[in-house]
Design a protein around this motif. Structure first.
Motif: not given
Length: 308
Positions: A167-179
């Motif tokens: 029953h896995v139906d999604c995933c999370l994705v990440y982004q990080w910026v510094e400046e």
């Protein structure tokens, strides 16, 4: 229920026979509940009538694969389920397999998500984010485009993922910026964009991608998406973070103007650890640096370069 009656019920349900051969405990439990027309509340009541006490939350976790019965009292409940559903003895118990390791040793070498993405902690809390061990990343292919002004323009990503539970139906994705300002996630393919959380001060973004189909354990899916970045400072490195191991990373960085004079791969255990550099990479006529890493361990893998 007599053994003959149990055998007759099993023979009459073709889908149940298939799941008992090829499926998981969670899939069989879900099928039996639907076949018997039982809600979790009614199932809880019928188990209580047999002297077995269990919460509806625990039954729900078993049904969706979020957890599985392992303790002695839980196995007693499973045997009661076999009797309630008219299944032969040990039919469900045999689907459980050996107990899984617990605690920190459950996945050797993994890095806690909050440690790897410290700026995203409050965003994950606001999303009530599920555990990140539900999906295994088999292949990550990431193409980074740096424009002629030496700024990060976009990152195109393809993920091949494998469900580690039902029953896995999604995933999370990440982004990080510094400046710079926060990027936008665009062009999702084989999925759709779900909830988004941003923190301008921390430079953090978390996006939820809803998969085209709900995955059972060991089923796989492909996800494509692109991050588009507003104009920012001159870029001298790019990396990918892993809280758990992956089979393969393909990282390409294409330079729109003059190529850097020097480009090296690096790895580090956490964002605060000292990077370990590898041998310089060749940048060919395409103005692209390529890095292929197999059996990626938890940590950070990236490229850094010098322009002049």
């Amino acid at each position: 229920m007599s053994a003959d009656r149990r055998s007759s019920l099993l023979l009459a349900d073709r889908e149940l026979r298939r799941l008992l051969r090829q499926g998981t405990f969670a899939q069989v439990l879900d099928h039996c509940l639907n076949a018997h027309g039982l809600s979790l509340k009614r199932l809880q009541q019928q188990l209580a009538a047999r002297g077995v006490r269990i919460s509806r939350a625990a039954l729900s976790y078993w049904r969706n694969g979020r957890s599985r019965p392992e303790r002695d009292e839980s196995l007693r409940t499973v045997r009661a389920l076999e009797d309630l559903f008219g299944l032969p003895e040990s039919t469900l118990v045999s689907l459980l397999g050996p107990p899984r390791p617990r605690g920190r040793s459950a996945e050797p070498g993994s890095v806690d998500r909050k440690r790897m993405w410290p700026a995203h902690d409050s965003l994950l809390t606001s999303l009530a984010a599920p555990a990140d061990d539900r999906l295994r990343y088999l292949t990550i292919h990431e193409h980074v485009r740096v424009d002629a002004d030496r700024r990060l323009a976009e990152v195109r990503t393809r993920l091949v993922v494998e469900a580690q539970r039902d029953h896995v139906d999604c995933c999370l994705v990440y982004q990080w910026v510094e400046e710079s300002e926060l990027p936008q996630l665009v062009e999702p393919r084989f999925c759709r964009l779900g909830r988004i959380r941003r923190d301008e001060v921390a430079g953090a973004t978390v996006c939820e991608l809803i998969l085209d189909q709900r995955l059972a354990a060991r089923e796989r899916a492909v996800v494509d998406y692109t991050w588009r970045f507003p104009a920012g400072p001159e870029l001298t490195s790019y990396h990918r973070r892993f809280t758990r191991s992956a089979r393969e990373l393909v990282l390409q960085v294409g330079f729109g103007g003059t190529a850097p004079v020097h480009c090296v791969p690096y790895q580090q255990r956490t964002p605060t650890a000292t990077p370990r550099q590898g041998s310089p990479l060749w940048i060919g006529m395409s103005n692209t640096a390529h890095l292929v890493v197999e059996d990626v361990r938890p940590g950070i893998v990236g490229l850094s370069w010098e322009w002049d």
